[in-house]
Motif scaffolding. Structure first.
Motif, PDB file in Angstrom:
ATOM      1  N   ALA A 241       8.880   1.900  -2.347  1.00  0.00           N
ATOM      2  CA  ALA A 241       7.648   1.575  -3.010  1.00  0.00           C
ATOM      3  C   ALA A 241       6.841   2.776  -2.636  1.00  0.00           C
ATOM      4  N   MET A 242       6.842   3.264  -1.242  1.00  0.00           N
ATOM      5  CA  MET A 242       5.937   4.219  -1.034  1.00  0.00           C
ATOM      6  C   MET A 242       6.260   5.631  -1.775  1.00  0.00           C
ATOM      7  N   TYR A 243       7.274   6.226  -2.034  1.00  0.00           N
ATOM      8  CA  TYR A 243       7.888   7.091  -2.648  1.00  0.00           C
ATOM      9  C   TYR A 243       7.325   7.049  -4.186  1.00  0.00           C
ATOM     10  N   GLU A 244       7.294   6.028  -4.818  1.00  0.00           N
ATOM     11  CA  GLU A 244       7.008   5.701  -6.145  1.00  0.00           C
ATOM     12  C   GLU A 244       5.560   5.757  -6.377  1.00  0.00           C
ATOM     13  N   VAL A 245       4.891   5.140  -5.372  1.00  0.00           N
ATOM     14  CA  VAL A 245       3.332   5.417  -5.472  1.00  0.00           C
ATOM     15  C   VAL A 245       2.997   6.964  -5.355  1.00  0.00           C
ATOM     16  N   LEU A 246       3.555   7.652  -4.303  1.00  0.00           N
ATOM     17  CA  LEU A 246       3.308   9.303  -4.339  1.00  0.00           C
ATOM     18  C   LEU A 246       3.596   9.879  -5.420  1.00  0.00           C
ATOM     19  N   GLU A 247       4.974   9.755  -5.969  1.00  0.00           N
ATOM     20  CA  GLU A 247       5.593  10.496  -7.061  1.00  0.00           C
ATOM     21  C   GLU A 247       4.838  10.086  -8.534  1.00  0.00           C
ATOM     22  N   ASP A 248       4.753   8.814  -8.838  1.00  0.00           N
ATOM     23  CA  ASP A 248       4.177   8.509 -10.039  1.00  0.00           C
ATOM     24  C   ASP A 248       2.724   8.194  -9.979  1.00  0.00           C
ATOM     25  N   HIS A 249       1.928   8.205  -8.992  1.00  0.00           N
ATOM     26  CA  HIS A 249       0.697   7.811  -9.313  1.00  0.00           C
ATOM     27  C   HIS A 249      -0.386   8.800  -8.398  1.00  0.00           C
ATOM     28  N   LEU A 250      -0.163   8.990  -6.932  1.00  0.00           N
ATOM     29  CA  LEU A 250      -1.022   9.646  -6.151  1.00  0.00           C
ATOM     30  C   LEU A 250      -1.063  11.200  -6.439  1.00  0.00           C
ATOM     31  N   ILE A 251       0.320  11.617  -6.242  1.00  0.00           N
ATOM     32  CA  ILE A 251       0.297  13.244  -6.291  1.00  0.00           C
ATOM     33  C   ILE A 251      -0.006  13.734  -7.791  1.00  0.00           C
ATOM     34  N   PRO A 252       0.395  13.077  -9.032  1.00  0.00           N
ATOM     35  CA  PRO A 252      -0.019  13.582 -10.110  1.00  0.00           C
ATOM     36  C   PRO A 252      -1.707  13.295 -10.441  1.00  0.00           C
ATOM     37  N   GLU A 253      -2.282  12.621  -9.950  1.00  0.00           N
ATOM     38  CA  GLU A 253      -3.600  12.170  -9.986  1.00  0.00           C
ATOM     39  C   GLU A 253      -4.481  13.412  -9.398  1.00  0.00           C
ATOM     40  N   PHE A 254      -3.899  13.510  -7.938  1.00  0.00           N
ATOM     41  CA  PHE A 254      -4.646  14.595  -7.339  1.00  0.00           C
ATOM     42  C   PHE A 254      -4.672  16.131  -8.104  1.00  0.00           C
ATOM     43  N   PHE A 255      -3.616  16.515  -8.614  1.00  0.00           N
ATOM     44  CA  PHE A 255      -3.428  17.741  -9.220  1.00  0.00           C
ATOM     45  C   PHE A 255      -3.933  17.771 -10.570  1.00  0.00           C
ATOM     46  N   ALA A 256      -4.187  16.614 -11.342  1.00  0.00           N
ATOM     47  CA  ALA A 256      -4.545  16.374 -12.726  1.00  0.00           C
ATOM     48  C   ALA A 256      -5.852  17.186 -12.956  1.00  0.00           C
ATOM     49  N   ARG A 257      -6.046  18.383 -13.068  1.00  0.00           N
ATOM     50  CA  ARG A 257      -7.271  19.050 -12.825  1.00  0.00           C
ATOM     51  C   ARG A 257      -8.011  19.442 -14.429  1.00  0.00           C
ATOM     52  N   GLY A 258      -9.290  19.292 -14.323  1.00  0.00           N
ATOM     53  CA  GLY A 258     -10.050  19.487 -15.696  1.00  0.00           C
ATOM     54  C   GLY A 258     -10.194  21.007 -15.633  1.00  0.00           C
ATOM     55  N   ARG A 259     -10.932  21.566 -16.527  1.00  0.00           N
ATOM     56  CA  ARG A 259     -11.187  23.022 -16.778  1.00  0.00           C
ATOM     57  C   ARG A 259     -11.976  23.660 -15.804  1.00  0.00           C
ATOM     58  N   ASP A 260     -13.004  22.692 -15.212  1.00  0.00           N
ATOM     59  CA  ASP A 260     -13.526  23.360 -14.113  1.00  0.00           C
ATOM     60  C   ASP A 260     -12.725  23.134 -12.739  1.00  0.00           C
TER      61      ASP A 260
END
Length: 705
Positions: free
Chosen positions: A645-664
């Motif tokens: 469950a921890m890996y799923e949160v990290l892989e599917d939600h937490l890490i992608p959200e942190f690195f989803a950057r806008g143009r700025d």
């Protein structure tokens, strides 16, 4: 215009030491600046200890400071800051009248974490106690702390190359502590002997901590060991320490002419205090049943342990022996005393439990989170046979908090002053300014997050190099220590006591899966660990060793780090610098936990199993939930499910959200979550709120028997 005269060195030292002797400096940053300015290297080397810094500074440097206008301005500001804090309006006095104003709380605890330079604490219990006392001072709640003064404190930690740990016990020089020798002492009866303990005082503004020191020449060697170290020794020594804390603590209050109207036992270690108070009333002519009733009505007890094995239990005969003098004065037989500490009175095979003794002698009982209150009512239902249902068990809950002045980084405090008009120097139980955090510009918040993370990475590199040098690593190892850490990496923190139920190594259950996450060149992730296990907890020590060995594996080099000697200073660096605070205990074994309440003040977010305080704090948008399976049959199956469950949160939600950057370059969804974390957690989960809850729910009812 005449130039102001330069103060003499003696005058300067007098002013510096006057500041150092009031521990309010520890949570008012301007009061620390003169010591840092005096000798920055000594300030860092002495772990921010003001008196040690002054004593180790050369006369030439002190003379230079006495002639330095900038230094003298900082000294003036330090004195003014502490004076203003004492003059500030206090919540308690402004909101209470009449009989309530006569409230005086005696707060007993076996450890107090006031500052990292005074290692008189082991972990969460001590940190909570220190924060409680500081908030009482800030709010103006009349309170005196009662504890023991340990010559060795808690142990110092060093890792060997194989991951084993060296347990080091330094001897502290109390002359370099901001301690006042009161000139008073107690003769505490422990078994057939009387142990002399001097009463030392720590001042925190107008609030005092009274600490007992038995390491005196007039005592036998075995008795001098009572205050040698925190949680050292065999059960018999621990039991006798608890007699000194409870019985000796109650005697110390009388010796110092403190007249508390309420006695708060923070954990069961001080339960013997209630028996001493009964004895005193009986000696004054009160019928014993009336004495018990009066003591119960004025006693508050906070339990912190949701695991049955974590509660101190002693053979009933041994407990009666060490308390024999007090029992005679109170009119208790050995059997009637033992029955007060048994789930089943009359069962001679059952040992005396300190928690049950406290439950039976306290009318006002609470756990430290709502879930913990539920667990405690179920755990101790048999102690209350009159309770028809679990809801009738008279154990409530007051959720823990953290002291803002201690844990809010000065840079973050300046940020919040500017953006939401937070005034952290004005202590209030309900700080509404935090709710405005969601209105803050995400780009400005991201800039602060990057600054705090970069500072943490720099500090970690320095610490890891020092650890490498201390181990005797070769030069190439020293160069590599900390070199892989990145200032732009998603930084996850796991720092707490290494008790086995907290499962520090859980994230390593699938090493290949973890390595893939950490080594993605486009989305760098790093994890930092810190923590100590009880010195006699072999399995907990092995958990720490396992994390250390993992950090040395090739696939985790530069991505996993473990810091030695976890203390308040490292705790502040980690909780202010980490982006994510990870928590994966076995539910419901976490009574509360408070470390996760600190990152939100610094735009950090929690990723946790719903245990302890997190079920109250998590709202679906201010952090991440690890949906584990606590009821899976068998520890291995449970751990596997929780790790997945921890890996799923990290892989599917937490890490992608942190690195989803806008143009700025700003991760807008991530910052929305981080700002929501800041808006919803620091206010409700402060010790200002917590202490106010104790006042209204426990202290004032106990003050009005």
């Amino acid at each position: 215009m005449p130039r102001p005269s330069t103060p003499s060195i003696d005058d300067l030292l007098t002013r510096l030491l006057r500041i150092a002797e009031d521990l309010a400096w520890s949570w008012h940053e301007p009061a620390q600046r003169p010591f840092a300015m005096l000798d920055p290297i000594a300030w860092e080397a002495r772990n921010h200890a003001p008196i040690e810094t002054v004593l180790s500074t050369s006369k030439a440097r002190i003379a230079a400071a006495a002639a330095d206008a900038c230094f003298l301005q900082a000294l003036d500001a330090a004195e003014r800051t502490l004076a203003d804090a004492r003059r500030a309006p206090r919540w308690f006095k402004s909101n209470h009248r009449g009989r309530d104003r006569r409230l005086k709380v005696a707060y007993y605890c076996s450890e107090f974490a006031i500052h990292e330079s005074m290692q008189q604490y082991s972990g969460g219990l001590g940190v909570l106690a220190g924060d409680h006392v500081k908030s009482a001072e800030d709010l103006g709640v009349p309170l005196v702390g009662v504890g023991l003064l340990y010559r060795h404190g808690y142990y110092r930690q060093q890792f060997e190359a194989d991951g084993s740990q060296r347990i080091l016990y330094p001897t502290y020089d109390f002359d370099r502590y901001p301690l006042e020798e009161t000139g008073s002492s107690v003769a505490c009866p422990i078994g057939r002997r009387s142990v002399t303990a001097r009463i030392m005082r720590l001042a925190l503004g107008d609030t005092s901590l009274l600490l007992l020191d038995a390491d005196l020449p007039e005592n036998r060697p075995a008795d001098r060991r009572l205050t040698e170290g925190l949680y050292k020794g065999e059960p018999d020594l621990r039991m006798r320490q608890q007699v000194l804390l409870g019985v000796g603590g109650a005697m110390a209050l009388e010796a110092m002419d403190e007249r508390p109207t309420v006695h708060h036992l923070n954990e069961g270690h001080a339960a013997f205090a209630a028996v001493e108070r009964i004895a005193r009333l009986v000696e004054e002519g009160t019928d014993r049943s009336d004495a018990v009733a009066r003591v119960r009505a004025s006693t508050v007890f906070t339990t912190h342990t949701p695991v049955p094995a974590g509660h101190d239990r002693y053979p009933a005969r041994d407990a009666a022996a060490v308390m024999s003098s007090v029992l005679r004065r109170a009119g208790f037989t050995s059997r009637s005393f033992a029955d007060l500490g048994r789930e089943t009175p009359g069962d001679r095979s059952e040992p005396l439990c300190m928690t049950i003794l406290a439950l039976r002698l306290a009318e006002h009982v609470n756990g430290v989170a709502k879930l913990h209150g539920e667990v405690s009512r179920e755990m101790w239902r048999s102690v209350y046979p009159e309770a028809e249902t679990l809801k009738d068990v008279p154990i409530g809950s007051i959720t823990n908090g953290v002291h803002p002045g201690t844990w809010l980084d000065p840079a973050a405090a300046a940020f919040w002053r500017r953006h939401i008009r937070l005034k952290p120097e004005l202590a209030k139980p309900d700080e509404a300014a935090w709710s405005k955090a969601t209105n803050v510009d995400p780009a400005a918040a991201w800039e602060l997050r990057n600054v705090l993370r970069a500072r943490l990475v720099g500090s970690m590199r320095d610490r890891l190099v020092r650890q490498s040098v201390q181990r005797g690593d070769d030069p190439s190892e020293r160069l590599a220590a900390g070199a892989g850490l990145r200032e732009d990496a998603l930084t996850i923190g796991f720092a707490r006591r290494f008790a086995t139920y907290k499962r520090a190594p859980l994230i390593f259950r699938d090493r290949a899966r973890l390595a893939a996450m950490l080594n993605d060149p486009d989305r760098p992730v790093q994890i930092v660990f810190a923590g100590k296990a009880h010195p006699r907890d072999g399995e907990g020590q092995e958990f720490a060793g396992m994390v250390y060995r993992m950090s040395r594996r090739p696939e985790f080099r530069g991505r996993i780090a473990i810091l030695e000697e976890y203390d308040m200073r490292i705790g502040r660096e980690l909780t202010s610098g980490c982006d994510v605070w990870l928590n994966n205990p076995i539910r419901p074994h976490e009574a509360s936990g408070t470390s996760g309440m600190k990152p939100p003040m610094h735009l950090g977010v929690n990723c946790s199993i719903l245990d302890g305080w997190w079920p109250e704090g998590f709202d679906g948008r201010n952090g991440f939930e690890i949906v584990g399976e606590p009821k899976r049959s068998g520890a291995a199956a449970r751990d596997a499910a929780d790790a997945h469950a921890m890996y799923e949160v990290l892989e599917d939600h937490l890490i992608p959200e942190f690195f989803a950057r806008g143009r700025d370059g700003v991760p807008k969804r991530w910052m929305k979550r981080a700002l929501r974390s800041a808006a919803t957690i620091p206010g409700p989960f402060s010790t200002h709120r917590m202490v106010a809850d104790y006042v209204t729910q426990a202290y004032l009812p106990a003050n009005r028997p």
